[in-house]
Design an enzyme around this catalytic site. Structure first.
Site, PDB file in Angstrom:
ATOM      1  N   SER A  57       0.789  -1.242   0.000  1.00  0.00           N
ATOM      2  CA  SER A  57       0.000   0.000   0.000  1.00  0.00           C
ATOM      3  C   SER A  57       0.817   1.286   0.000  1.00  0.00           C
ATOM      4  O   SER A  57       0.230   2.367  -0.097  1.00  0.00           O
ATOM      5  CB  SER A  57      -0.962   0.015   1.194  1.00  0.00           C
ATOM      6  OG  SER A  57      -2.129  -0.716   0.890  1.00  0.00           O
ATOM      7  N   LYS A  73       0.177   3.812  -2.705  1.00  0.00           N
ATOM      8  CA  LYS A  73      -0.767   4.926  -2.619  1.00  0.00           C
ATOM      9  C   LYS A  73      -0.060   6.283  -2.587  1.00  0.00           C
ATOM     10  O   LYS A  73      -0.679   7.302  -2.914  1.00  0.00           O
ATOM     11  CB  LYS A  73      -1.673   4.762  -1.404  1.00  0.00           C
ATOM     12  CG  LYS A  73      -2.640   3.585  -1.508  1.00  0.00           C
ATOM     13  CD  LYS A  73      -3.549   3.499  -0.311  1.00  0.00           C
ATOM     14  CE  LYS A  73      -4.585   2.388  -0.453  1.00  0.00           C
ATOM     15  NZ  LYS A  73      -4.032   1.036  -0.276  1.00  0.00           N
ATOM     16  N   SER A 131      -5.680   4.066   4.271  1.00  0.00           N
ATOM     17  CA  SER A 131      -5.299   3.071   3.265  1.00  0.00           C
ATOM     18  C   SER A 131      -6.514   2.486   2.558  1.00  0.00           C
ATOM     19  O   SER A 131      -6.603   1.274   2.352  1.00  0.00           O
ATOM     20  CB  SER A 131      -4.457   1.954   3.891  1.00  0.00           C
ATOM     21  OG  SER A 131      -3.650   1.331   2.919  1.00  0.00           O
TER      22      SER A 131
END
Length: 451
Positions: free
Chosen positions: A96, A99, A290
């Site tokens: 993640s 991102k 997230s």
């Protein structure tokens, strides 16, 4: 409370000077945390000696057991001097922390003030209306003016639609819904069906409500990190259309039959529309909590403004083109959320993106920093860095984006040293023994450095 106030004020003063006068926004930390961490020093805190920092990191890196699959990169936030590098230019599966890439691309290409619209348009006959999704996964059913961020609601959209229909004397309609703003597969390359089954994400659609959550009472994980998980609709566009039909009924419009999938004419008259929170706010939330569906939506917005197909493949091309434009190498992505195991990013690239987000020449990128979670305080770091744990030194002093998949753990953000110097870092582990605890210890080691 006085100690907390002093801590927050001191932190903001140091940060103000440390990253070219544009620091991450100061997030207050709990009093219990503030009482256990050192106050940052003055803005002229001593710079870090690279050799001494390397000595400080050697032991925890050796003890981690993941050195073979570990990349690390640390720079001074103010001078951008490289302080530590270990395989920093090796591409790793980022999870993640992807991102961060999506956030920068969206802010630069789309802009922090842009919004995503959901519309209702006239159909092929006077008694047909079509709900047209524009890609806002935070669309919710009922309005809450006290909620932050303020979300677009089907309740508001129904009220606007009813007003427009009243002018034509229409009180009964057939309802169609159009999700054609997106193309391609609804599951990303390298995704597992288990991601949907376990509630980490919904399949990706241009029309959906509450990120596809079933019977959600919150909103797409935008308020609570735990709320981003939960069972998902098997057909998110239909679920949104059914909710809109309910809201039309609440304002006196009778919907005959079940909503039908269709495609609106390109020149169809718009009866009503609602807009998502600004892109800058959505960026802060994908970093803080997230949220996977919001990240995918932002990647597709990049594709739209860059003239690419709004699909996983088109979004990936558009995002990487933005990276090229910004001069950031070492980024290869297949999705916007980081769920894909096909993504490859270097630790150096993540740090460069965070440093770039603090550059006064790129004020549009600021939400990339203000959205970073705070250790043992907010977002995806809320339950990490317990003061009595092995990484407790970082509580309140580390702000970073997390990333976790099987055999993958990553962390990229900022940390204050014990002298109050602000550092920018990325730690990425691709190893069977990779754990978030291991990368947390490495980041907390930066905060213990009186180097």
């Amino acid at each position: 409370m006085a100690l907390l106030t002093l801590f927050v004020l001191a932190t903001s003063l140091v940060a103000r000077d440390a990253i070219a006068a544009r620091p991450p926004e100061t997030v207050p930390v709990p009093v219990a945390v503030a009482e256990t961490v050192p106050l940052p020093a003055a803005a002229d805190a001593e710079t870090v000696d690279p050799a001494r920092l390397a000595d400080k990191l050697d032991d925890p890196m050796s003890r981690s057991g993941i050195v073979e699959g570990l990349s690390a990169y640390v720079v001074d936030a103010e001078t951008h001097q490289e302080l530590y590098a270990h395989d920093a230019d090796e591409e790793r599966v980022p999870a993640s922390t992807t991102k961060i890439v999506t956030a920068v691309a969206a802010l630069h290409a789309v802009g922090p003030d842009a919004r995503i619209d959901t519309r209702v348009v006239r159909g092929s006959s006077p008694d047909e209306v079509i709900l047209v999704g524009g890609g806002d996964p935070t669309l919710t059913e009922t309005d809450d003016p006290d909620r932050y961020p303020r979300l677009a609601s089907l309740e508001e959209l129904a009220a606007g639609t009813a007003d427009a229909l009243a002018e034509a004397g229409v009180t009964t309609v057939r309802l169609g819904y159009d999700e054609s703003a997106y193309a391609g597969d609804s599951l990303g390359p390298g995704w597992k069906q288990g991601y949907v089954d376990e509630g980490s994400t919904a399949t990706v659609h241009a029309l959906m409500m509450d990120c596809g959550r079933i019977q959600t009472t919150e909103v797409c994980g935008l308020l609570d990190i735990e709320d981003k998980y939960g069972p998902r609709e098997t057909d998110p566009p239909l679920a949104a259309a059914e909710a809109f039909a309910r809201q039309l009924g609440e304002v006196g419009i009778t919907v005959t039959g079940a909503p039908q999938a269709t495609r609106a004419a390109a020149d169809a008259e718009t009866l009503a529309s609602v807009s998502s929170p600004p892109v800058g706010t959505l960026v802060e939330k994908i970093l803080l909590d997230s949220n996977n569906n919001v990240a995918e939506a932002l990647a597709r917005q990049v594709a739209v403004v860059r003239g690419e197909e709004p699909s996983f493949e088109g979004a990936a091309r558009a995002v990487m083109a933005v990276m090229d434009e910004l001069g950031v190498e070492g980024v290869r992505v297949s999705d916007g959320s980081g769920l894909s195991v096909d993504n490859r990013i270097t630790a150096q690239a993540l740090v460069e993106l965070l440093v770039l987000s603090a550059d006064p020449a790129h004020p549009e990128l600021y939400p990339t920093l203000s959205g970073l979670p705070t250790a043992h305080a907010t977002g995806s770091l809320d339950n990490r860095y317990a003061p009595d744990g092995s990484a407790g030194a970082g509580a309140g002093l580390v702000r970073a984006k997390t990333g976790t998949l099987n055999e993958v753990s990553s962390l990229a953000g900022t940390a204050y040293t014990s002298e109050g110097r602000l550092l920018v870092f990325a730690f990425m582990a691709n190893h069977p023994g990779a754990t978030w605890q291991a990368v947390d210890i490495l980041a907390s080691t930066l905060t213990e450095c009186g180097c």
